[in-house]
Write an enzyme that holds these catalytic residues in place. Structure first.
Site, PDB file in Angstrom:
ATOM      1  N   GLN A 201      29.803  47.591  38.417  1.00 24.19           N
ATOM      2  CA  GLN A 201      29.973  46.264  39.011  1.00 24.19           C
ATOM      3  C   GLN A 201      30.559  46.510  40.395  1.00 24.19           C
ATOM      4  OE1 GLN A 201      32.172  45.101  35.381  1.00 24.19           O
ATOM      5  NE2 GLN A 201      30.834  43.304  35.387  1.00 24.19           N
TER       6      GLN A 201
ATOM      7  N   HIS B  37      30.805  51.708  33.757  1.00 27.68           N
ATOM      8  CA  HIS B  37      31.045  51.359  32.348  1.00 27.68           C
ATOM      9  C   HIS B  37      29.967  52.017  31.495  1.00 27.68           C
ATOM     10  CE1 HIS B  37      33.800  47.878  33.116  1.00 27.68           C
ATOM     11  NE2 HIS B  37      33.121  47.816  34.248  1.00 27.68           N
TER      12      HIS B  37
ATOM     13  N   GLY C  25      31.433  41.075  39.491  1.00 30.00           N
ATOM     14  CA  GLY C  25      32.320  41.107  38.332  1.00 30.00           C
ATOM     15  C   GLY C  25      33.380  42.193  38.372  1.00 30.00           C
ATOM     16  N   GLN C  26      33.483  42.912  39.492  1.00 27.62           N
ATOM     17  CA  GLN C  26      34.474  43.995  39.581  1.00 27.62           C
ATOM     18  C   GLN C  26      35.872  43.403  39.763  1.00 27.62           C
ATOM     19  OE1 GLN C  26      34.296  46.359  43.193  1.00 27.62           O
ATOM     20  NE2 GLN C  26      35.048  48.191  42.173  1.00 27.62           N
ATOM     21  N   THR C  27      36.787  43.799  38.892  1.00 30.14           N
ATOM     22  CA  THR C  27      38.166  43.325  39.034  1.00 30.14           C
ATOM     23  C   THR C  27      39.092  44.439  39.529  1.00 30.14           C
ATOM     24  OG1 THR C  27      38.566  43.806  36.704  1.00 30.14           O
ATOM     25  CG2 THR C  27      37.982  41.533  37.259  1.00 30.14           C
ATOM     26  N   VAL C  28      38.793  45.675  39.191  1.00 29.08           N
ATOM     27  CA  VAL C  28      39.618  46.797  39.661  1.00 29.08           C
ATOM     28  C   VAL C  28      38.908  47.428  40.860  1.00 29.08           C
ATOM     29  CG1 VAL C  28      40.626  49.023  39.052  1.00 29.08           C
ATOM     30  CG2 VAL C  28      40.498  47.214  37.330  1.00 29.08           C
TER      31      VAL C  28
ATOM     32  N   HIS D 195      38.205  50.005  42.482  1.00 26.74           N
ATOM     33  CA  HIS D 195      38.050  51.468  42.459  1.00 26.74           C
ATOM     34  C   HIS D 195      36.719  51.688  41.738  1.00 26.74           C
ATOM     35  CE1 HIS D 195      40.197  55.569  41.448  1.00 26.74           C
ATOM     36  NE2 HIS D 195      38.899  55.741  41.616  1.00 26.74           N
TER      37      HIS D 195
ATOM     38  N   ASN E  93      38.785  52.556  27.160  1.00 28.21           N
ATOM     39  CA  ASN E  93      39.038  51.227  27.742  1.00 28.21           C
ATOM     40  C   ASN E  93      40.148  50.489  26.991  1.00 28.21           C
ATOM     41  OD1 ASN E  93      38.657  48.535  28.802  1.00 28.21           O
ATOM     42  ND2 ASN E  93      36.637  49.249  29.450  1.00 28.21           N
TER      43      ASN E  93
ATOM     44  N   HIS F 146      33.833  52.384  39.431  1.00 27.10           N
ATOM     45  CA  HIS F 146      33.813  52.916  38.071  1.00 27.10           C
ATOM     46  C   HIS F 146      32.529  52.524  37.379  1.00 27.10           C
ATOM     47  CE1 HIS F 146      35.933  49.038  38.068  1.00 27.10           C
ATOM     48  NE2 HIS F 146      35.334  48.816  36.906  1.00 27.10           N
TER      49      HIS F 146
HETATM   50  P1  AMP Z   1      35.755  45.701  36.169  1.00 23.24           P
HETATM   51  O1  AMP Z   1      35.996  44.333  35.738  1.00 23.24           O
HETATM   52  O2  AMP Z   1      34.310  46.085  36.285  1.00 23.24           O
HETATM   53  O3  AMP Z   1      36.538  46.043  37.424  1.00 23.24           O
HETATM   54  O4  AMP Z   1      36.302  46.618  34.999  1.00 23.24           O
HETATM   55  C1  AMP Z   1      37.613  47.026  34.821  1.00 23.24           C
HETATM   56  C2  AMP Z   1      37.684  47.663  33.460  1.00 23.24           C
HETATM   57  O5  AMP Z   1      38.917  48.339  33.340  1.00 23.24           O
HETATM   58  C3  AMP Z   1      37.644  46.664  32.315  1.00 23.24           C
HETATM   59  O6  AMP Z   1      36.665  47.053  31.386  1.00 23.24           O
HETATM   60  C4  AMP Z   1      39.041  46.707  31.708  1.00 23.24           C
HETATM   61  O7  AMP Z   1      39.049  46.451  30.332  1.00 23.24           O
HETATM   62  C5  AMP Z   1      39.456  48.106  32.047  1.00 23.24           C
HETATM   63  N1  AMP Z   1      40.898  48.339  32.168  1.00 23.24           N
HETATM   64  C6  AMP Z   1      41.795  47.599  32.834  1.00 23.24           C
HETATM   65  N2  AMP Z   1      43.037  48.134  32.722  1.00 23.24           N
HETATM   66  C7  AMP Z   1      42.901  49.261  31.988  1.00 23.24           C
HETATM   67  C8  AMP Z   1      43.802  50.248  31.514  1.00 23.24           C
HETATM   68  N3  AMP Z   1      45.089  50.243  31.800  1.00 23.24           N
HETATM   69  N4  AMP Z   1      43.296  51.243  30.765  1.00 23.24           N
HETATM   70  C9  AMP Z   1      41.977  51.288  30.463  1.00 23.24           C
HETATM   71  N5  AMP Z   1      41.093  50.383  30.874  1.00 23.24           N
HETATM   72  C10 AMP Z   1      41.532  49.371  31.621  1.00 23.24           C
END
Ligand code: AMP
Length: 492
Positions: A425, A440, A431-434, A436, A369, A438
């Site tokens: 998430q 944790h 709380g999901q920001t990305v 895709h 991470n 995943h």
């Molecule tokens: P979420 O908020 O559940 O979508 O989690 C996204 C996760 O991706 C967070 O824990 C970030 O710290 C992690 N993240 C974002 N950008 C990167 C990156 N380039 N490399 C590794 N982890 C990342």
């Protein structure tokens, strides 16, 4: 156009042992005659890609005369190397075919005996890798009435890099046609051997009768095999009925190249083999085949083409593991696919460079991470970029959790943790920001948070207020951590 190729022309080509891959045309031989089908693959790539390699596949008629058989092997290896093959495949029982069970056991040799030693020298002399499809290996002292049917991989420096003992033994009685009881004098192998990285691709080692058991080839694909090899001494009766169908079926369902060196002709009054040594591509086309007698055919393997077949028809994503379970290799033998197989990995709108990746399977990857909530906070991500958990196929869900279990154990150990929090998430409100899916994984220690549920609060907020001064880890820091963690999954 998609990859649904078409069969067109029919032509007779009286060649002894040929490579059937000319520009955009694939030629394949039918099993029942010397006629050749010319298959036009509209998805065949232009020649000269860096991922193309040549393999030599041998056919021979071993007898009980070990010296003669060895000379044949040396000639075949030199011939294949002379034609540019980087790896040469020899059939099962290439050292000898005994005339009785007693003779088979008496003539067996240890792995460090003269036969393998001569093969090692041939590899060095010809600068090729070798698949010694099967030699009669002396069994341990307490089992000395039997032997092992061992498939050996030798690299171009002469090192033995892998051995596989045939797992399924050929015990067959078709009255008046075939009677063979291999288990009378051979000990069955006890394990699947992880695919071996070679200059021609990652090879899954199997032997002859194993071809009738698709489960073992699927287990090898799960572990990253790109080529499955079935060195054989198929009997005439079973060969005529099943050889080509079985090899093509295994190639189609695994989406691997199948390489099958073969014994041919009469070995002694009691035993004859079917021949037809061949190479099948991941679409099921026969791209090279030996004709009558002793010889070698050379085939071109194209790993980019293999990737294309797999991505255009992603059967691995369509498996209904919820209905019939998953072929699972034992814990010690999981994926050998190196993270550096891809330069970077899609993670929503982001790209994760391969040096951040610690483990990958056919369907998932795990990466360190950029802003860990606790030391060892890693992410497990399906390779297919899909936003919601419910979008994953049963096969992807299974693989994601098996990967999480394996990676979770490793990070827990590495960071000296005693527990783990696993969280998905699923959606922005969670709380999901990305966007895709995943998972944790957070290794946990006593007293790491004031209240246990604080971990969820921090997980939700840790990446929501990134500013230009937010402390993110550098690529070098992440690569260093990933390199340490990779050691839990990949040897050497
Ligand atoms: P979420 O908020 O559940 O979508 O989690 C996204 C996760 O991706 C967070 O824990 C970030 O710290 C992690 N993240 C974002 N950008 C990167 C990156 N380039 N490399 C590794 N982890 C990342």
């Amino acid at each position: 156009m998609t990859i649904f190729g078409h069969l067109h022309l029919l032509r007779v080509i009286p060649l002894r042992a040929v490579t059937f891959c000319i520009n955009n045309t694939m030629l394949s031989a039918s099993s029942s005659s010397a006629n050749l089908l010319i298959t036009h693959h509209n998805h065949t790539k232009a020649i000269d890609s860096s991922k193309k390699v040549l393999v030599g596949v041998c056919q021979m008629n071993a007898t009980s005369n070990k010296a003669d058989n060895l000379q044949t092997i040396l000639d075949l290896v030199a011939s294949a190397a002379g034609r540019g093959a980087q790896m040469v495949f020899l059939p099962e029982a290439c050292d000898y075919i005994g005339e009785s069970k007693n003779q088979s056991v008496e003539c067996s040799e240890p792995l460090d005996g003269n036969f393998i030693h001569q093969c090692q020298k041939a590899a060095i002399r010809n600068k090729v890798w070798l698949s010694i499809g099967g030699f009669h290996q002396k069994a341990p002292e307490q089992e000395k009435s039997k032997l092992l049917n061992t498939h050996v991989i030798i690299d171009l420096d002469g090192n033995v890099v892998a051995t596989y003992d045939k797992a399924h033994l050929f015990d067959l009685d078709i009255p008046g046609k075939v009677h063979l009881c291999e288990s009378d004098y051979v000990l069955p192998g006890k394990k699947i051997v992880s695919p071996v990285q070679t200059p021609v691709g990652r090879i899954g080692l199997l032997t002859c009768y194993d071809v009738r058991f698709p489960e073992i080839s699927l287990a090898l694909v799960q572990q990253g095999a790109q080529i499955i090899t079935y060195p054989s001494a198929f009997t005439q009766t079973t060969g005529m009925a099943h050889w080509e169908s079985l090899l093509r079926a295994r190639a189609i369902e695994t989406q691997c190249y199948v390489v099958a060196a073969a014994q041919t002709g009469k070995h002694n009054p009691k035993r004859s083999s079917y021949g037809h040594a061949m190479v099948v591509d991941p679409w099921g086309a026969i791209i090279a085949q030996c004709s009558e007698g002793t010889g070698v055919c050379v085939a071109e393997l194209d790993l980019e083409y293999l990737e294309r077949v797999r991505s255009e028809m992603p059967v691995r994503l369509h498996r209904r593991t919820d209905l019939y379970g998953r072929i699972a290799a034992p814990e010690s033998q999981i994926s050998t696919i190196p993270p550096d197989d891809c330069h970077s990995y899609q993670f929503g709108h982001l790209k994760i460079t391969s040096n951040q990746v610690i483990y990958r399977t056919l369907l998932s990857f795990a990466a360190v991470n950029i802003k860990p909530v606790v030391p060892g906070h890693v992410l497990v991500v399906p390779l297919r970029a899909t936003a919601q958990f419910s979008d994953l196929s049963p096969a992807e869900v299974t693989d994601l959790f098996l990967t999480a279990q394996r990676v979770g154990d490793a990070v827990k150990k590495h960071f000296g943790a005693t527990s783990s929090t696993l969280a998905i998430q699923d959606g922005p409100e969670a709380g999901q920001t990305v966007k895709h899916v995943h998972l944790h994984i957070l290794p946990r220690k006593q007293g790491d948070f004031k209240e246990n549920d604080d971990v969820y609060q921090q997980l939700e907020s840790h990446d929501q207020d990134w500013t230009p001064i937010t402390k993110l880890r550098t690529q070098e820091e992440m690569a260093e951590e990933a390199a340490h963690l990779r050691q839990y999954f990949y040897h050497s």
